[in-house]
Design a protein around this motif. Structure first.
Motif, short mmCIF file in Angstrom:
data_model
loop_
_atom_site.label_atom_id
_atom_site.label_comp_id
_atom_site.label_asym_id
_atom_site.label_seq_id
_atom_site.Cartn_x
_atom_site.Cartn_y
_atom_site.Cartn_z
N SER A 1 -2.74 -5.21 10.08
CA SER A 1 -2.28 -6.91 10.38
C SER A 1 -2.30 -7.07 11.75
CB SER A 1 -1.05 -7.12 9.64
OG SER A 1 0.00 -6.23 9.88
N ASP A 2 -2.12 -6.06 12.68
CA ASP A 2 -1.94 -6.55 14.02
C ASP A 2 -2.70 -5.61 14.94
OD1 ASP A 2 -0.97 -6.92 16.57
OD2 ASP A 2 1.06 -7.46 16.07
N CYS A 3 -3.77 -5.87 15.55
CA CYS A 3 -4.52 -5.12 16.35
C CYS A 3 -3.97 -4.27 17.60
CB CYS A 3 -6.01 -5.82 16.84
SG CYS A 3 -7.14 -6.01 15.54
N ARG A 4 -2.79 -5.04 17.85
CA ARG A 4 -1.94 -4.56 18.94
C ARG A 4 -1.29 -3.27 18.63
NH1 ARG A 4 1.79 -9.76 19.55
NH2 ARG A 4 1.68 -9.47 17.61
N GLN A 5 -1.15 -2.71 17.36
CA GLN A 5 -0.58 -1.42 17.22
C GLN A 5 -1.60 -0.42 17.01
OE1 GLN A 5 2.95 -1.56 17.15
NE2 GLN A 5 2.54 -3.72 17.58
N ILE A 6 -2.80 -0.68 17.18
CA ILE A 6 -3.85 0.35 17.11
C ILE A 6 -4.32 0.85 18.21
CG2 ILE A 6 -6.02 0.72 15.84
CD1 ILE A 6 -5.67 -1.11 13.88
N SER A 7 -4.24 2.13 18.31
CA SER A 7 -4.94 2.55 19.52
C SER A 7 -5.98 3.74 18.94
CB SER A 7 -3.85 3.46 20.39
OG SER A 7 -3.37 4.31 19.80
N LEU A 8 -6.72 4.32 20.01
CA LEU A 8 -7.67 5.40 19.58
C LEU A 8 -6.80 6.56 18.90
CD1 LEU A 8 -10.35 6.95 19.58
CD2 LEU A 8 -9.88 7.58 21.73
N GLY B 1 -23.48 7.24 16.36
CA GLY B 1 -23.91 5.98 16.89
C GLY B 1 -23.09 4.84 17.20
N SER B 2 -21.96 5.48 17.34
CA SER B 2 -20.83 4.28 17.46
C SER B 2 -19.83 4.74 18.50
CB SER B 2 -20.44 3.84 16.20
OG SER B 2 -19.38 2.66 16.42
N THR B 3 -18.84 3.88 19.03
CA THR B 3 -17.73 4.09 19.72
C THR B 3 -16.58 3.27 19.38
OG1 THR B 3 -18.09 2.36 21.22
CG2 THR B 3 -19.22 4.27 21.70
N TYR B 4 -15.32 3.75 19.45
CA TYR B 4 -14.28 3.24 18.95
C TYR B 4 -14.02 1.66 19.23
CZ TYR B 4 -9.19 2.09 18.42
OH TYR B 4 -7.96 1.40 18.23
N CYS B 5 -14.35 1.52 20.63
CA CYS B 5 -14.46 0.34 21.46
C CYS B 5 -15.32 -1.05 20.86
CB CYS B 5 -14.57 0.44 23.02
SG CYS B 5 -13.43 1.12 23.69
N GLN B 6 -16.31 -0.32 20.44
CA GLN B 6 -17.29 -1.32 19.81
C GLN B 6 -16.95 -1.54 18.46
OE1 GLN B 6 -21.45 0.64 19.45
NE2 GLN B 6 -21.80 -0.55 17.64
N LEU B 7 -16.38 -0.48 17.53
CA LEU B 7 -15.96 -0.76 16.31
C LEU B 7 -14.85 -1.82 16.37
CD1 LEU B 7 -15.76 2.65 14.12
CD2 LEU B 7 -17.14 0.39 13.94
N LEU B 8 -13.92 -1.58 17.17
CA LEU B 8 -12.74 -2.51 17.30
C LEU B 8 -13.05 -4.02 17.61
CD1 LEU B 8 -9.77 -3.04 17.46
CD2 LEU B 8 -9.59 -2.25 19.86
#
Length: 211
Positions: A107-114, A136-143
């Motif tokens: 519910s809050d992307c602020r709480q999610i880190s790699l 073929g992806s990265t964490y930043c791309q998915l986020l």
């Protein structure tokens, strides 16, 4: 004692499946030794240890590997066929799909880190990065993909301000969010919201008079 009843039921079930003499190598009981411990020795016909961490029966592997006299080979073959067909259709989700689902549920992307996402997937941060790179992806791309989809949904379906949406999506301030939104959709969040809301059918009300 419940544990005694479970053990007795287990032994009876085993004797039903394999009527020939079973070989019990030993029994561990997760309780103190009773006054009449010889009853257990006579029943199991095997060494019994007390005050163990778990209640366990140790069977000889030869006994466990022996086929049951009640086995139905045709039924076993049909069960194997159906199980293979069923599980063959259920492909496991990739790490990318698992991570995407986790980000969407938050519910809050602020709480999610790699690192927090990696812990959710029972992985280390570097391991997660390697798995995503291999797919073929990265964490930043998915986020960013998830932020884009959430931004559209929140602007269309909620009355939250652009500032609140920006904070919920993990942006430091409204300006950063607006610049990212323009990069994604070539318009501002407010303009996109007005466009979407303007496309929805409106309900007209007509005021009448009573005579």
């Amino acid at each position: 004692m419940i544990a005694d009843a479970v053990l007795a039921t287990t032994i009876k079930t085993c004797r039903f499946i394999q009527p020939h003499p079973m070989r019990i190598l030993g029994v561990e009981m997760a309780r103190p030794k009773p006054l009449h411990a010889e009853i257990y020795l006579n029943y199991f016909k095997a060494p019994v240890s007390w005050d163990a961490g778990h209640t366990v029966i140790h069977f000889d592997s030869i006994y466990l590997n022996a086929p049951s006299i009640h086995a139905n080979q045709s039924l076993l073959a049909e069960n194997d066929r159906q199980a293979t067909a069923y599980f063959g259709l259920r492909q496991p989700r990739s790490i990318t799909d698992e991570l995407r689902a986790y980000l969407h549920k938050s519910s809050d992307c602020r709480q999610i880190s790699l690192d927090s996402a990696a812990r959710h997937l029972n992985m280390g941060g570097r391991s997660l990065q390697r798995e995503l790179h291999a797919q073929g992806s990265t964490y930043c791309q998915l986020l960013e993909d998830v932020r884009k989809q959430k931004a559209q949904r929140m602007l269309a379906d909620s009355t939250e301000s652009v500032t609140q949406i920006a904070l919920t999506l993990g942006f430091r301030d409204t300006g950063n969010f607006c610049r990212a939104f323009k990069r994604w959709f070539a318009c501002s969040p407010n303009a996109w919201r007005r466009q979407v809301q303007g496309q929805r059918p409106s309900v007209e009300t007509h005021r009448g008079s009573l005579r």
